[in-house]
Write a protein that holds these residues in place. Structure first.
Motif, PDB file in Angstrom:
ATOM      1  N   SER A 170       0.827  -1.201   0.000  1.00 38.68           N
ATOM      2  CA  SER A 170       0.000   0.000   0.000  1.00 38.68           C
ATOM      3  C   SER A 170       0.864   1.255   0.000  1.00 38.68           C
ATOM      4  O   SER A 170       1.978   1.249   0.516  1.00 38.68           O
ATOM      5  CB  SER A 170      -0.876  -0.010   1.256  1.00 38.68           C
ATOM      6  N   GLY A 171       0.323   2.340  -0.542  1.00 36.93           N
ATOM      7  CA  GLY A 171       0.966   3.640  -0.378  1.00 36.93           C
ATOM      8  C   GLY A 171       1.609   4.186  -1.626  1.00 36.93           C
ATOM      9  O   GLY A 171       1.402   3.709  -2.734  1.00 36.93           O
ATOM     10  N   SER A 172       2.410   5.229  -1.426  1.00 40.47           N
ATOM     11  CA  SER A 172       3.166   5.817  -2.527  1.00 40.47           C
ATOM     12  C   SER A 172       4.341   4.900  -2.853  1.00 40.47           C
ATOM     13  O   SER A 172       4.711   4.041  -2.050  1.00 40.47           O
ATOM     14  CB  SER A 172       3.685   7.192  -2.119  1.00 40.47           C
ATOM     15  N   LYS A 187       6.399   2.253  -0.386  1.00 39.58           N
ATOM     16  CA  LYS A 187       6.527   0.838  -0.712  1.00 39.58           C
ATOM     17  C   LYS A 187       7.993   0.397  -0.687  1.00 39.58           C
ATOM     18  O   LYS A 187       8.339  -0.657  -0.133  1.00 39.58           O
ATOM     19  CB  LYS A 187       5.931   0.568  -2.103  1.00 39.58           C
ATOM     20  N   THR A 234       2.334   7.170 -11.612  1.00 36.85           N
ATOM     21  CA  THR A 234       1.531   8.060 -10.772  1.00 36.85           C
ATOM     22  C   THR A 234       2.375   8.835  -9.775  1.00 36.85           C
ATOM     23  O   THR A 234       1.832   9.646  -9.028  1.00 36.85           O
ATOM     24  CB  THR A 234       0.459   7.264  -9.998  1.00 36.85           C
ATOM     25  N   ARG A 284      -3.877  -3.793  -0.013  1.00 32.56           N
ATOM     26  CA  ARG A 284      -3.848  -2.457  -0.617  1.00 32.56           C
ATOM     27  C   ARG A 284      -4.193  -1.370   0.405  1.00 32.56           C
ATOM     28  O   ARG A 284      -3.810  -0.226   0.252  1.00 32.56           O
ATOM     29  CB  ARG A 284      -4.874  -2.354  -1.753  1.00 32.56           C
ATOM     30  N   GLN A 285      -4.958  -1.746   1.423  1.00 34.18           N
ATOM     31  CA  GLN A 285      -5.396  -0.774   2.424  1.00 34.18           C
ATOM     32  C   GLN A 285      -4.515  -0.780   3.662  1.00 34.18           C
ATOM     33  O   GLN A 285      -4.552   0.156   4.457  1.00 34.18           O
ATOM     34  CB  GLN A 285      -6.819  -1.096   2.888  1.00 34.18           C
ATOM     35  N   PRO A 297      -3.743   4.866  -4.053  1.00 35.27           N
ATOM     36  CA  PRO A 297      -2.557   4.298  -3.386  1.00 35.27           C
ATOM     37  C   PRO A 297      -2.908   3.519  -2.116  1.00 35.27           C
ATOM     38  O   PRO A 297      -2.155   2.623  -1.715  1.00 35.27           O
ATOM     39  CB  PRO A 297      -1.716   5.534  -3.039  1.00 35.27           C
ATOM     40  N   TYR A 298      -4.039   3.838  -1.495  1.00 36.01           N
ATOM     41  CA  TYR A 298      -4.361   3.209  -0.207  1.00 36.01           C
ATOM     42  C   TYR A 298      -5.584   2.300  -0.277  1.00 36.01           C
ATOM     43  O   TYR A 298      -6.227   2.030   0.729  1.00 36.01           O
ATOM     44  CB  TYR A 298      -4.507   4.291   0.875  1.00 36.01           C
ATOM     45  N   ALA A 323      -3.215   9.683  -6.727  1.00 40.19           N
ATOM     46  CA  ALA A 323      -1.854   9.713  -6.176  1.00 40.19           C
ATOM     47  C   ALA A 323      -1.392  11.152  -6.003  1.00 40.19           C
ATOM     48  O   ALA A 323      -0.777  11.513  -4.994  1.00 40.19           O
ATOM     49  CB  ALA A 323      -0.896   8.936  -7.089  1.00 40.19           C
ATOM     50  N   ARG A 349       1.961  13.015   6.634  1.00 41.62           N
ATOM     51  CA  ARG A 349       1.303  12.403   7.779  1.00 41.62           C
ATOM     52  C   ARG A 349       2.302  12.133   8.892  1.00 41.62           C
ATOM     53  O   ARG A 349       3.464  11.916   8.645  1.00 41.62           O
ATOM     54  CB  ARG A 349       0.648  11.095   7.337  1.00 41.62           C
TER      55      ARG A 349
END
Lengths: 608, 608
Positions: A11-13, A17, A38, A246-247, B467-468, B599, B608
């Motif tokens: 998950s994430g940018s 990752k 992205t 993904r979350q 992304p999340y 994104a 964050r």
């Protein structure tokens, strides 16, 4: 072996990752194209970031719908490929994944596929790039690994090889034995994923339900053995599409992922890890609470003695028979009340157990928290529960009870309400099982952790109907049932209150235990009369038996191996107790009765 | 026709379910056994509660694994059944559902099944109960409705009939035509459920993914027509097992459920509702904000004029071409910033549109909020968005702009930055589409609401990779594309920030519009250079075109019908604007570019 992970698995940018993959110990990554497109970093910057993090860029992926198309379309594809090969040069990636086409333009023509892939590989070689051709399970004309390999073999180009993916192979039920017919040097890449065995459309299955090896139902290790026999020496790389991962936070997912590859390597003999040390019992359960009173009132009514106090910390040891419960009012306590914070596992080799846990990426906790403490090996489980590997009354090892000086070598202190020790001893209470609430995003991880680190065997996951959603529960246990842990998870990430942790105490006679508890002022969870009417419809009972259960609020279940009788205390904070009487052959945890318990627990809360 | 719902279709305690069913307008309920067993009310109390709520108890369900078993087992089943028939007498239920057996003890013997079901019916009749026998799609030997009917017919007992369930029939692809061969009086019950068309194990499909008629892919109305031709006069009853509905508030789910049955009755000609009035355009979008400045700064840069102010409320009308945006700083504003709170739909018949909405259970909003206001018909959508049915500049109807006295019949006021009106008029801006964030539990409901109430056509639901987590988006529109609304939902119930509502403004020339916006001090969402490298690999552009897109941050998509060029403003509160240039034949909303936008939006938030 080298380990790698596709960025789509986390998950994430992109930078989140990469950081997570590096921290978890991966050697490399597959860069998933969308993660590059992205994000704000230029390919050179990504390359530099990977180098900083000690990660190689093992694969760029995927390139789609390339082969077996009309020439004009192929010319457009080559043009697109040239852009991507240039990009890969900047990125420092030398292998590209090409999936078998799903395009309506693709023809069922292996010769044309081989010819065009060969031309693609020729272009790739100009950029120092290799093409790894993979059969998607839902490819339009090429959907099996052996078919993809025949095309690669026919093409005969040195920059063209195949990529094997365990999901695409095993989801179709293909026999992986044939992998051994492929020369290892022509297997350019190996992608690994497991999946639960569910009958559904393979594309949806792949896109939403993949998981890490060991979390699903595929024999991924068996497949890897075939691959290793070919002489393949590339990385083991995880490519997992999973809606939950993904979350989830990338960090824990990456750790979970790397753990799964360590276990896989152990399974195929590619690495030797410290052997599993299966615990032989529960030494203690530890409750942390801001206010001892509500907990100790229940323990007292359950017939526990306050046997000792820790010599340096506000922790009391309560005991009844073989069941030991620590009540900790120290700084870890939180205002939402008592919770189950730690478990002591009786271990044949505490140091060995901790070594395996550490190698398998469990956070190791300090052996001593104060200079005078007995050294204890401990790690944290994925849900934050502290697992202590202990010895109780074994002279060759330090006894955890040494920090509780009233106990070791002495008679336990008298119960606060003056109950005689001998009464307690008559009913050989022990902890039957513990139930731990898992973070919603870490349910698959939890089962793998307990199997891998503790050597416990996971049972099937079961759905349990709560009034406000379906919960899931999965038990892990040793073969003899001396250590049983039920891992449960709510219906949604927001659902952290519908269910609580609990400690189930085994008793030889639940009726007597319940009567004593009530007589001592304890409160049991009320069970609806309707439940007992149904029980009478389903089973025949001895004279008076059913009436007793109804009077006391005892639930009843039965399987082929015997009966299970159980009742629950009211919830204190986030924890409650269960009294269980288990026939030796009964394998379960009373799951059919769980909806009754959950409804009663909801009904007993203050109105909303 | 009478309407009913199985309690398992709704979330909560039994009494919450009953209350919700009654409030939504159902005439009766099926009492799902577990809802009775787990609750504190005695059957007589449930009966009384239902009577108070105006609900009949239409069915008790289910009784399982009854028929075609060895005699000793059947004797036990009869004993169990006697308990249940006694209970039903107390409950006031006269029909029980018996599902075809899945027991390993069941024999493939229709004669035995008929004989035992007949004996069961004989016992039932002693209690005034009727037995409705239903084929489960995964029944061991009986899995089709015609097979179940043959057994019922062979049994020939007056207290034995069949129950039809649309899921069990349509999930197996059975032809429902044969239903007409069953005499209506032998169809004791009709259960209805829809389901999305997904290829998966039918048991899992049934237990987790059923939905209300009109929300899935089955022709439920077609099946009901066959049933009605038999003379069936029992209730239409919903039985839906759905993981999301189990978690959702019971009240909205029940309303959604009853709406689906109203539509079904309309479809089969059993009821006449006010005809759909399809909107012909977007009259306005209304933003509510605690601070007008950030919103109006963007509107100003987008070339909007502040054309008028509401005569009684702190609401400004901003206009550019045909696009009208209300900026409301009244008491509905919330501290998390601007949000899209209302939509004005240009309606050929505002009163008719509101009548249909009201009959279809949409909450009707007051026609006037102040005595001097122009009367406006309005209802609330499931997500809380207020939908106004309006007329703009049609002499035969009240014009909503009459409350904005600077506008009606007068020239719009000059733009605050002094831009000439004629410049604005050159580019005929209008609202291309609106994007509304839906509550996670109401995504299926939202599409059905917009189809049923507004007569808009839902398109396929698409997954969008944030992304999340994976978001879902489903557009509804009229056939001419004059009203387009994208309904989007986050990856999890907790995910309310990953995406925002937006207003997309159509322009004939997005490049010019973007340049003007930037020149006026507006800020566009930055788009990664990597995206443009990929665009160059995928498409060929005219000289300078691609460079312009890259310079400005314009995204590009193409389908068979044409191209779509679009760019985004920065987010203000919970809303942002999009500028779109849509070729007439292009059908989509730029979904392939949504991951890039998401994104970039995440990257633009504070760390964050």
């Amino acid at each position: 072996m080298r380990t790698s992970i596709a960025t789509v698995s986390l998950s994430g940018s992109l930078t989140e990752k990469l950081t997570a993959a590096s921290r978890a110990g991966f050697d490399g990554v597959e860069i998933f194209e969308n993660d590059l497109l992205t994000g704000p970093l230029a390919p050179e910057e990504i390359r530099a970031r990977c180098a900083d993090l000690g990660l190689s860029v093992d694969l760029y992926q995927p390139m789609r719908d390339i082969e077996a198309v009309p020439e004009a379309e192929f010319a457009r594809n080559l043009r697109r490929a040239r852009h991507k090969f240039e990009l890969m040069t900047r990125l420092g990636a030398d292998t590209v994944l090409v999936c078998s086409s799903v395009s309506p333009l693709a023809e069922d023509d292996d010769d044309l596929a081989a010819e065009q892939l060969s031309r693609l590989a020729g272009l790739a070689r100009e950029f120092g790039v290799r093409v790894a051709y993979e059969a998607l399970a839902w490819g339009r004309h090429v959907s099996t690994y052996d078919h993809a390999w025949r095309i690669v073999e026919a093409a005969g180009h040195p920059a063209l090889g195949t990529c094997l993916d365990s999901f695409h192979i095993l989801s179709r039920g293909c026999d992986p034995q044939g992998i051994e017919d492929i020369p290892g040097e022509k297997i350019f890449f190996l992608q690994l994923a497991d999946a639960p065995r569910i009958a559904m459309d393979v594309l949806q299955w792949s896109r939403h339900h993949r998981c890490f090896p060991g979390q699903g139902g595929f024999d991924v290790a068996g497949l890897v053995r075939h691959v290793l026999r070919t002489g393949y020496d590339g990385p083991l790389s995880l490519e997992v599409f999973n809606d939950v991962f993904r979350q989830a936070e990338a960090g824990p997912t990456a750790v979970d992922a790397h753990r799964s590859l360590l276990l896989l390597q152990e399974a195929v003999g590619a690495v030797e890890l410290p052997a599993p040390v299966v615990p032989t019992g529960v030494a203690f359960a530890e409750l942390v609470t801001p206010d001892a009173e509500p907990v100790t009132a229940v323990l007292d009514a359950l017939g526990f003695n306050r046997a000792a106090r820790h010599r340096g910390k506000p922790v009391d040891l309560w005991q009844r028979g073989e069941a030991r419960i620590l009540v900790n009012t120290g700084p870890a306590a939180r205002r939402d009340g008592a919770r189950l914070a730690a478990i002591g596992l009786e271990s044949p080799d505490p140091a060995g157990a901790a070594r395996r846990a550490e190698v398998l990426l469990a956070p190791v906790l300090p052996r001593r928290r104060a200079p005078e403490d007995t050294p204890l090996d401990a790690v944290a489980a994925p849900d934050g529960t502290e697992l202590f590997f202990c010895a109780t009354g074994r002279p060759e090892l330090p006894d955890w009870r040494a920090d509780f000086p009233d106990v070791t070598g002495q008679e336990p202190a008298a119960n606060t309400t003056g109950k005689a020790i001998e009464e307690t001893a008559r009913d050989a209470t022990r902890i039957d099982h513990l139930s731990l609430t898992q973070p919603w995003h870490q349910f698959d991880e939890a089962a793998l952790f307990h199997r891998a680190v503790l050597g416990l065997r996971p049972q099937e996951s079961v759905d349990v109907a709560d009034p406000y959603g379906l919960l899931r529960s999965r038990a892990v246990s040793d073969d003899d049932g001396r250590v049983r842990i039920a891992l449960t998870v709510g219906a949604a990430p927001t659902d952290d209150t519908a269910h609580a942790q609990h400690i189930a105490l085994a008793t030889d006679d639940v009726v007597t235990a319940a009567r004593r508890f009530l007589a001592a002022g304890g409160l049991l969870l009320p069970v609806p009369v309707n439940y007992y009417d149904d029980l009478a419809a389903r089973y025949e009972f001895a004279e008076g038996e059913w009436e007793t259960y109804r009077e006391l609020g005892i639930l009843y279940d039965r399987d082929a191996g015997g009966a299970f009788r159980h009742c629950y205390t009211r919830t204190i904070g986030r924890v409650f107790f269960e009294l269980v009487q288990r026939d030796p052959g009964y394998r379960g945890y009373g799951a059919p009765n769980a909806p009754v318990r959950l409804a009663a627990q909801h009904a007993g809360r203050p109105p909303r």
